[in-house]
Design an enzyme around this catalytic site. Structure first.
Site, PDB file in Angstrom:
ATOM      1  N   GLY A  46      73.875 -68.430  20.615  1.00  0.00           N
ATOM      2  CA  GLY A  46      74.196 -69.787  20.554  1.00  0.00           C
ATOM      3  C   GLY A  46      72.747 -70.588  20.443  1.00  0.00           C
ATOM      4  O   GLY A  46      71.838 -70.096  20.536  1.00  0.00           O
ATOM      5  N   GLN A  51      67.201 -77.783  19.558  1.00  0.00           N
ATOM      6  CA  GLN A  51      66.263 -76.481  19.774  1.00  0.00           C
ATOM      7  C   GLN A  51      65.472 -76.018  18.293  1.00  0.00           C
ATOM      8  O   GLN A  51      64.670 -75.375  18.389  1.00  0.00           O
ATOM      9  CB  GLN A  51      67.081 -75.062  20.077  1.00  0.00           C
ATOM     10  CG  GLN A  51      67.929 -75.136  21.293  1.00  0.00           C
ATOM     11  CD  GLN A  51      68.582 -74.073  21.747  1.00  0.00           C
ATOM     12  OE1 GLN A  51      69.770 -73.897  21.459  1.00  0.00           O
ATOM     13  NE2 GLN A  51      68.108 -73.049  22.530  1.00  0.00           N
ATOM     14  N   CYS A  91      68.283 -68.279  27.485  1.00  0.00           N
ATOM     15  CA  CYS A  91      68.331 -69.374  26.370  1.00  0.00           C
ATOM     16  C   CYS A  91      67.163 -69.005  25.621  1.00  0.00           C
ATOM     17  O   CYS A  91      66.302 -68.658  26.111  1.00  0.00           O
ATOM     18  CB  CYS A  91      68.060 -70.778  27.135  1.00  0.00           C
ATOM     19  SG  CYS A  91      67.813 -72.155  26.023  1.00  0.00           S
ATOM     20  N   LEU A  92      67.328 -69.455  24.224  1.00  0.00           N
ATOM     21  CA  LEU A  92      66.491 -68.864  23.209  1.00  0.00           C
ATOM     22  C   LEU A  92      65.093 -69.993  23.405  1.00  0.00           C
ATOM     23  O   LEU A  92      63.964 -69.538  23.038  1.00  0.00           O
ATOM     24  CB  LEU A  92      67.013 -69.087  21.912  1.00  0.00           C
ATOM     25  CG  LEU A  92      67.953 -68.039  21.325  1.00  0.00           C
ATOM     26  CD1 LEU A  92      68.428 -68.227  19.964  1.00  0.00           C
ATOM     27  CD2 LEU A  92      67.314 -66.635  21.605  1.00  0.00           C
ATOM     28  N   HIS A 133      76.934 -74.399  27.765  1.00  0.00           N
ATOM     29  CA  HIS A 133      75.354 -74.103  27.563  1.00  0.00           C
ATOM     30  C   HIS A 133      75.015 -75.212  26.228  1.00  0.00           C
ATOM     31  O   HIS A 133      74.040 -75.983  26.383  1.00  0.00           O
ATOM     32  CB  HIS A 133      75.132 -72.723  27.583  1.00  0.00           C
ATOM     33  CG  HIS A 133      73.593 -72.454  27.194  1.00  0.00           C
ATOM     34  ND1 HIS A 133      72.914 -72.142  28.096  1.00  0.00           N
ATOM     35  CD2 HIS A 133      72.734 -72.863  26.184  1.00  0.00           C
ATOM     36  CE1 HIS A 133      71.590 -71.966  27.713  1.00  0.00           C
ATOM     37  NE2 HIS A 133      71.535 -72.484  26.795  1.00  0.00           N
ATOM     38  N   GLU A 134      75.897 -75.003  25.376  1.00  0.00           N
ATOM     39  CA  GLU A 134      75.222 -75.521  23.974  1.00  0.00           C
ATOM     40  C   GLU A 134      75.580 -76.740  24.268  1.00  0.00           C
ATOM     41  O   GLU A 134      74.736 -77.904  23.366  1.00  0.00           O
ATOM     42  CB  GLU A 134      75.824 -74.907  22.635  1.00  0.00           C
ATOM     43  CG  GLU A 134      75.662 -73.231  22.567  1.00  0.00           C
ATOM     44  CD  GLU A 134      74.152 -72.927  22.716  1.00  0.00           C
ATOM     45  OE1 GLU A 134      73.095 -73.837  22.226  1.00  0.00           O
ATOM     46  OE2 GLU A 134      73.570 -72.008  23.092  1.00  0.00           O
ATOM     47  N   HIS A 137      72.850 -78.943  25.682  1.00  0.00           N
ATOM     48  CA  HIS A 137      71.636 -79.176  25.129  1.00  0.00           C
ATOM     49  C   HIS A 137      71.592 -80.500  24.247  1.00  0.00           C
ATOM     50  O   HIS A 137      70.611 -81.027  24.246  1.00  0.00           O
ATOM     51  CB  HIS A 137      71.574 -78.000  23.987  1.00  0.00           C
ATOM     52  CG  HIS A 137      70.799 -76.877  24.546  1.00  0.00           C
ATOM     53  ND1 HIS A 137      69.368 -77.099  24.978  1.00  0.00           N
ATOM     54  CD2 HIS A 137      71.127 -75.528  24.641  1.00  0.00           C
ATOM     55  CE1 HIS A 137      68.816 -75.594  25.308  1.00  0.00           C
ATOM     56  NE2 HIS A 137      69.836 -74.599  24.875  1.00  0.00           N
TER      57      HIS A 137
HETATM   58 ZN    ZN Z   1      70.101 -72.797  25.146  1.00  0.00          ZN
END
Ligand code: ZN
Length: 163
Positions: A46, A51, A91-92, A133-134, A137
């Site tokens: 995701g 991000q 998380c990226l 989660h997304e 963000h």
């Molecule tokens: Zn994330």
């Protein structure tokens, strides 16, 4: 196709609230295409627009093994959650780290498609975790705030799992 730079924790933009998308124009379509490229390149499940440094309410998700089932969410809103799952999350924007987070086991999200049509997405397990989660963000939230105990290195975590 273009890979965008992924912002990492410590970058203020990750803590800001993203703005609603009013119209899907060529610029937004290019952003979505780049977000998918960036997510697949980083082998994530995701990615949310902040991000990659864009404060718009857009997220992409793909939890399939073959990485061939992208979900694009525009202006997503969580409308229902149920149950509970406790598991590891990463998380990226927090590279190399993982932590235990308890999340709902079922999540239902209302969002818009790239044609600005209303759509509903439901998920359990990993998809439920990715959806919540997304969406978080887009409100400047990062999963590290919810971690039980401490954030761990991926390598350390894998060692523990083998014990
Ligand atoms: Zn994330």
């Amino acid at each position: 196709m273009a890979i965008r730079k992924i912002r990492v924790m410590g970058d203020d933009i990750l803590r800001k609230t993203s703005k609603e998308v009013k119209e899907v124009n060529d610029k937004i379509r290019a952003l979505i295409s780049d977000m998918l490229d960036t997510m697949y390149d980083a082998e994530g499940v995701g990615l949310a627009a902040p991000q990659v440094g864009i404060l718009k309410r857009i997220a992409v998700i793909d939890v399939s093994e073959e990485a061939d089932s992208p979900i694009v969410l525009i202006n997503p809103v969580i409308v229902e959650t149920d149950g509970e799952q406790r598991g590891s999350e990463g998380c990226l924007s927090v590279p190399g780290k993982v932590g235990i987070v308890t999340r709902p086991d079922y999540v239902k999200v209302k969002a818009y498609t790239q044609d600005m049509e209303e759509a509903v997405y439901e998920g359990t397990g990993l998809l439920a975790r990715a959806l919540i989660h997304e969406v978080e963000h887009l409100d400047g939230k990062i999963y590290v705030d919810l971690v039980e105990g401490r954030l761990r290195d991926v390598s350390e975590f894998e060692d523990d799992e083998e014990e």
